[in-house]
Design an enzyme around this catalytic site. Structure first.
Site, PDB file in Angstrom:
ATOM      1  N   GLU A  51       0.872  -1.119   0.025  1.00 44.39           N
ATOM      2  CA  GLU A  51      -0.052   0.228   0.240  1.00 44.39           C
ATOM      3  C   GLU A  51       1.132   1.455   0.099  1.00 44.39           C
ATOM      4  OE1 GLU A  51      -2.641  -3.034   1.958  1.00 44.39           O
ATOM      5  OE2 GLU A  51      -0.530  -2.456   1.989  1.00 44.39           O
ATOM      6  N   PHE A 113     -12.256  -6.470  13.649  1.00 46.85           N
ATOM      7  CA  PHE A 113     -11.271  -7.181  12.868  1.00 46.85           C
ATOM      8  C   PHE A 113     -10.872  -6.164  11.956  1.00 46.85           C
ATOM      9  CE2 PHE A 113      -9.639  -9.457   9.221  1.00 46.85           C
ATOM     10  CZ  PHE A 113      -8.487  -9.856   9.481  1.00 46.85           C
ATOM     11  N   GLN A 114      -9.478  -5.661  11.857  1.00 46.98           N
ATOM     12  CA  GLN A 114      -9.203  -4.565  11.039  1.00 46.98           C
ATOM     13  C   GLN A 114      -9.881  -3.249  10.854  1.00 46.98           C
ATOM     14  OE1 GLN A 114      -8.848  -6.616   7.138  1.00 46.98           O
ATOM     15  NE2 GLN A 114      -6.675  -7.283   7.630  1.00 46.98           N
ATOM     16  N   LYS A 163     -17.971   0.094   5.080  1.00 49.67           N
ATOM     17  CA  LYS A 163     -18.302  -0.987   4.123  1.00 49.67           C
ATOM     18  C   LYS A 163     -19.711  -1.150   4.040  1.00 49.67           C
ATOM     19  CE  LYS A 163     -17.552  -5.661   2.922  1.00 49.67           C
ATOM     20  NZ  LYS A 163     -16.976  -7.128   3.068  1.00 49.67           N
ATOM     21  N   MET A 467      24.426   8.589   3.127  1.00 47.15           N
ATOM     22  CA  MET A 467      24.607   9.831   3.800  1.00 47.15           C
ATOM     23  C   MET A 467      24.636   9.964   5.343  1.00 47.15           C
ATOM     24  SD  MET A 467      24.205  13.208   3.208  1.00 47.15           S
ATOM     25  CE  MET A 467      23.424  13.589   1.587  1.00 47.15           C
TER      26      MET A 467
END
Length: 562
Positions: A51, A113-114, A163, A467
């Site tokens: 993602e 959940f999630q 949803k 760096m």
């Protein structure tokens, strides 16, 4: 016409002229992906490997095209994986709309959940964030998100949709996108007159170009102003391409790894015209002494940037292109021959320089510039390679250098390159990364292969975090704590395993042929270029020092010999 919430989202994207989205599916956002399947001939979806890659791709698409980039993710970890990319876009004022789906409304607040409050999480790093729990508000919220993202000072907006809303039915009526006009309401006549007066009185003017100039599309006006008043021009990392790097008035980047000519010139000028720059600490060094011999005129669209980091003598708030257009109507031609002669003498005295006896990042980048005639879109990650790309490739046009400036995000470049290539397929796109950065996003090589478009990935592989190690060399008495990458990772094998062509380069004489092969390929090519771990980026200003304390390798040698 009645549509599901998911279909309404897609129709709203079509309204806004969106042709490409970047994302990764999951349970909560399945309805939206089902709608994408139905609309697959109208909106192209790029499935990234992670993602975060989707967020960076949307960002790169936006930077390269000037349009709003769109990314999508599911709830929970899918949404939180977008956060770094959203913060990157926020720091660099990039218009991105991130669409996430959350658990159903009855499950919110129950540790489902999630489930995660992504709208709350991103609040400090977005222009606005929404959670839509009512389908009657869905279309208007999507429309507002796009308007907010691209109006004024651009930036990311997140829309989280439960949803159940994506599955519900509601009436949809198409609507034309709201027109985004240039910000002109705060361009006051007295401020313009004050600016004209300052410019006319100046004997040693200098122009400093920031990222806002690129966003505004003001490159023609900046060039006209520079040549009309004989003012040299420097830029920030974000301002690359706002003024042509091939113009004789160009002096290079300003700040920590800016040229001596830019740093000394800004320290000596009597008027500094600042166009769309936020006076980052990487530019100013010690803000209290920055350009302290000059009057400072700041032009910026965002009132919050005026006098934030550096106190200025005058300012104009508004769209830079429009402000410059008004100034140019009144500013006469001005000649400053002694000042320009002094600047040209410094450019000749203090050129950028590197070791020409071995394979180095600057050599590879100069050769890339030569072979592409400066017409490629260059993306980078963050570190030594980023500075070399800023120093040694001459950017002739805006939106051709895409890099994480404000947040400094390792892992940004490859996703951004994919987004840029999808947005401007006619352009050669090259991502330049260090090996430390490439490790963070090399899974997106699989995405680039899946997209089936040519793209060049150059890895400047010094087997260290270059760096950070450079700072350890200069300021930490060579204590290389966890910056040496002495393992058996083989980028050629890994890239080939993901379907890309890969070439290892270890000698100077191999560079040109490898670049030519990569640039002529019809698919992604990875160049694994092995360079010495002790190469450093110069010139340099120590953190917090005055910018005229800039030093290079020659200065260090001279000091050590005393």
């Amino acid at each position: 016409m009645q549509l599901t919430g998911a279909e309404i989202i897609i129709e709203c994207l079509k309204e806004q002229g969106v042709d490409t989205v970047f994302g990764y599916p999951g349970g909560a956002i399945l309805n939206v992906y089902d709608a994408l399947y139905k609309y697959r001939d109208e909106i192209h979806h790029v499935l990234t490997s992670h993602e975060q890659g989707a967020a960076h791709a949307a960002d790169g698409y936006a930077r390269a095209t000037g349009k709003v980039g769109v990314c999508m993710a599911t709830s929970g970890p899918g949404a939180t994986n977008l956060v770094t990319g959203i913060a990157t876009a926020y720091m660099d004022s990039v218009p991105v709309v991130a669409i996430t789906a959350n658990v159903g409304k009855p499950l919110l607040g129950k540790d489902s959940f999630q489930e995660v409050d992504i709208a709350g999480i991103v609040m400090p790093i977005t222009k606005h964030s929404y959670i839509v729990k009512d389908i009657t508000k869905l279309a208007d919220t999507i429309r507002k998100a796009f308007y907010i993202a691209k109006s004024g000072r651009p930036g990311p907006v997140l829309v989280d949709v439960t949803k159940d809303v994506t599955g519900a039915l509601y009436d949809y009526s198409p609507r034309r996108p709201a027109t985004v006009n240039r910000e002109t309401s705060e361009i006051h006549r007295e401020n313009v007159e004050q600016a004209v007066n300052m410019i006319c009185k100046a004997q040693k003017p200098f122009i400093f170009v920031g990222g806002g100039s690129v966003i505004s599309g003001a490159s023609e006006e900046i060039a006209e102003l520079s040549h009309r008043i004989q003012a040299p021009v420097c830029d920030s990392l974000m301002g690359k391409g706002g003024f042509s790097g091939e113009d004789p008035y160009y002096t290079g980047m300003l700040g920590m790894h800016g040229t001596k000519t830019s740093n000394l010139g800004v320290s000596q000028c009597d008027l500094l015209i600042v166009l769309g720059a936020r006076f980052s600490d990487r530019v100013t060094g010690n803000a209290k002494t920055f350009a302290n011999k000059a009057k400072i005129l700041q032009i910026d669209i965002d009132a919050a940037e005026i006098n934030k980091n550096v106190l200025v003598d005058a300012y104009i708030e508004g769209d830079i292109k429009e402000v410059l257009r008004r100034l140019l109507e009144e500013i006469p031609e001005k000649k400053h021959p002694q000042w320009m002669e002094h600047i040209q003498e410094m450019k000749a005295k203090y050129p950028l320089n590197y070791d020409h006896t071995q394979l180095t990042g600057p050599y590879i980048i100069e050769k890339l510039y030569e072979l592409t005639d400066g017409d490629a879109i260059i993306t980078t990650d963050v570190g030594q390679h980023q500075m070399w790309a800023a120093q040694y490739y001459k950017y002739k046009e805006p939106r051709t250098f895409l890099s994480s400036g404000g947040l400094g995000t390792m892992g940004f470049g490859l996703g951004a390159a994919i987004g840029a290539k999808m947005g401007r397929p006619e352009k050669t796109v090259v991502n330049i990364a260090g090996d430390g950065c490439f490790r963070m996003n090399m899974n997106e090589i699989a995405t680039a292969v899946r997209c089936g478009k040519p793209l060049v990935q150059i890895v400047l592989n010094n087997h260290v975090l270059g760096m950070v190690r450079q700072w350890q060399t200069l300021f930490y008495d060579h204590r290389y704590s966890h910056t040496v990458l002495n393992d058996a990772v083989d980028f050629v094998k890994i890239s080939e395993g993901m379907g890309a062509k890969a070439i290892r380069v270890t000698k100077m004489e191999e560079v040109e042929s490898a670049l030519k092969e990569a640039l002529s390929s019809d698919g992604p090519v990875v160049l694994d270029c092995w360079i010495d771990q002790d190469l450093s980026v110069f010139p340099m200003v120590p953190a917090g020092a005055n910018i005229d304390d800039v030093f290079d390798e020659e200065d260090m040698k001279n000091e050590q010999s005393v």
